[in-house]
Design an enzyme around this catalytic site. Structure first.
Site: not given
Ligand SMILES: CC(=O)CC(=O)SCCNC(=O)CCNC(=O)[C@H](O)C(C)(C)COP(=O)(O)OP(=O)(O)OC[C@H]1O[C@@H](n2cnc3c(N)ncnc32)[C@H](O)[C@@H]1OP(=O)(O)O
Ligand SMILES: NC(=O)C1=CN([C@@H]2O[C@H](COP(=O)(O)OP(=O)(O)OC[C@H]3O[C@@H](n4cnc5c(N)ncnc54)[C@H](OP(=O)(O)O)[C@@H]3O)[C@@H](O)[C@H]2O)C=CC1
Length: 290
Positions: A118, A139, A151, A189
């Site tokens: 991320s 990403h 990304e 992010n």
């Molecule tokens: C941290 C990083 O590195 C980068 C990132 O990812 S940052 C996070 C980016 N993501 C966001 O910002 C998500 C923001 N949230 C949303 O867009 C919406 O709340 C959401 C799409 C997650 C859920 O939408 P919602 O309308 O509230 O819920 P819901 O109607 O239950 O779901 C919409 C669809 O998504 C699907 N869905 C929801 N959560 C899911 C999950 N965890 N896995 C798979 N599918 C999922 C549902 O099945 C549903 O699909 P259908 O239309 O086919 O039924």
């Molecule tokens: N969460 C998000 O919204 C997003 C996350 N990301 C990125 O994706 C990556 C994963 O995030 P996310 O899936 O949320 O994290 P989770 O915590 O859900 O999953 C990470 C997984 O990696 C496992 N793990 C840790 N160490 C090792 C290892 N040495 N070998 C193999 N597996 C290992 C963990 O096991 P255990 O729990 O047993 O340690 C866990 O199952 C991160 O780099 C995150 O920044 C990118 C986009 C969105």
């Protein structure tokens, strides 16, 4: 030509990437340290595919076909056939560097290694591999089956062929690519996490409750989830790691992680994945913890 995908980490992102890659017809092998993690991951993928079947997005036949393409194990040697490995393990540079040492020793020389990080520097992570020219950031966004964006991030040494192969792979998943330069936390992010961190400061300073802050941003800014709900969804450990990378990497105090975020992570309250964060998920409906 990419045919076999390897995934490291069976957490929420690894499972989501396996899900969409198998639906696009790729053979997928998902690896995690513990067999239990792998089992839970495969069950999660099945549950999410079933959800898409019941909402009419795909047939049960497609679900079965996709599932048959996904294998999982806790043996890293099972990644040896992969043409592209996507590392989606915990957002911790030490963990990732250790994984690259292990993965590179079993990978084919021509295989591409990518990270779903991320925030971390692609160039620095590449230096822990034996193939910086075949290493880059791919990403995905969470939840992967729903979010359209991926990304792509090149490191200093990433070759054009590697970038082109990644772009083609993402297009086959029917996702849209955006290209980001290798700066801390890239584009999404860099913008999203300071907003989430600010929401946590807003809570910390008592400007509003969890419910007030999330309602304000959902109804007042049309966000699909409130920022605290989204933080729990991403994982508070991941949010904190990203803020630390921004703070260290850009050396600007505006990125300092909120002490309340630090406290939640120290308590092991990591959000949805651990059952408790800004909301408590252990009952029927999520209940705010503040
Ligand atoms: C941290 C990083 O590195 C980068 C990132 O990812 S940052 C996070 C980016 N993501 C966001 O910002 C998500 C923001 N949230 C949303 O867009 C919406 O709340 C959401 C799409 C997650 C859920 O939408 P919602 O309308 O509230 O819920 P819901 O109607 O239950 O779901 C919409 C669809 O998504 C699907 N869905 C929801 N959560 C899911 C999950 N965890 N896995 C798979 N599918 C999922 C549902 O099945 C549903 O699909 P259908 O239309 O086919 O039924
Ligand atoms: N969460 C998000 O919204 C997003 C996350 N990301 C990125 O994706 C990556 C994963 O995030 P996310 O899936 O949320 O994290 P989770 O915590 O859900 O999953 C990470 C997984 O990696 C496992 N793990 C840790 N160490 C090792 C290892 N040495 N070998 C193999 N597996 C290992 C963990 O096991 P255990 O729990 O047993 O340690 C866990 O199952 C991160 O780099 C995150 O920044 C990118 C986009 C969105």
């Amino acid at each position: 030509m990419i045919k076999n995908i390897g995934i490291v980490g069976a957490g929420q992102m690894g499972c989501g990437i396996a899900h969409v890659a198998a639906l696009a017809g790729y053979k997928v092998h998902i690896y995690d340290l513990s067999p239990e993690r792998v089992e839970t991951g495969l069950a999660t993928i099945n549950g999410n595919l079933a959800r898409q079947v019941s909402s009419g997005k795909m047939s049960d036949e497609d679900r079965k076909k996709a599932l048959a393409l996904i294998k999982g194990s806790s043996d890293i040697n099972d990644l040896s056939d992969a043409d592209l490995v996507i590392e989606a393990a915990t957002e911790d540079e030490t963990v990732k560097r250790k994984i690259y040492g292990q993965v590179c020793s079993v990978l084919k020389p021509e295989a591409i290694l990518a990270t779903n990080t991320s925030s971390l520097s692609i160039t620095r992570l590449a230096s822990a591999t034996d193939r910086p020219e075949r290493f880059m950031g791919i990403h995905f966004m969470n939840p992967v089956p729903v979010m359209k964006l991926v990304e792509l991030v090149r490191g200093i040494a990433t070759e054009e062929g590697t970038f082109a192969a990644a772009k083609e792979f993402v297009a086959k998943l029917d996702k849209t690519v955006t290209v980001a330069e290798d700066f801390p936390a890239f584009i999404v992010n860099r913008i999203l996490l300071p907003m989430i961190n600010e929401a946590i400061y807003t809570l910390y300073e008592g400007v509003g409750s969890v419910e007030a802050i999330d309602t304000a941003m959902k109804l007042g800014a049309n966000h699909p989830m409130g920022p605290l709900q989204l933080a729990d969804f991403i994982g508070l450990d991941t949010c904190l790691s990203i803020m630390q990378v921004l703070h260290d990497g850009l050396a600007d105090s505006k990125y300092r992680p909120c002490p309340l975020l630090v406290k939640y992570v120290e308590a092991g309250w990591l959000g949805r994945k651990s059952g408790r964060g800004f909301y408590d998920y252990r009952g029927e409906i999520p209940v705010p913890t503040r």
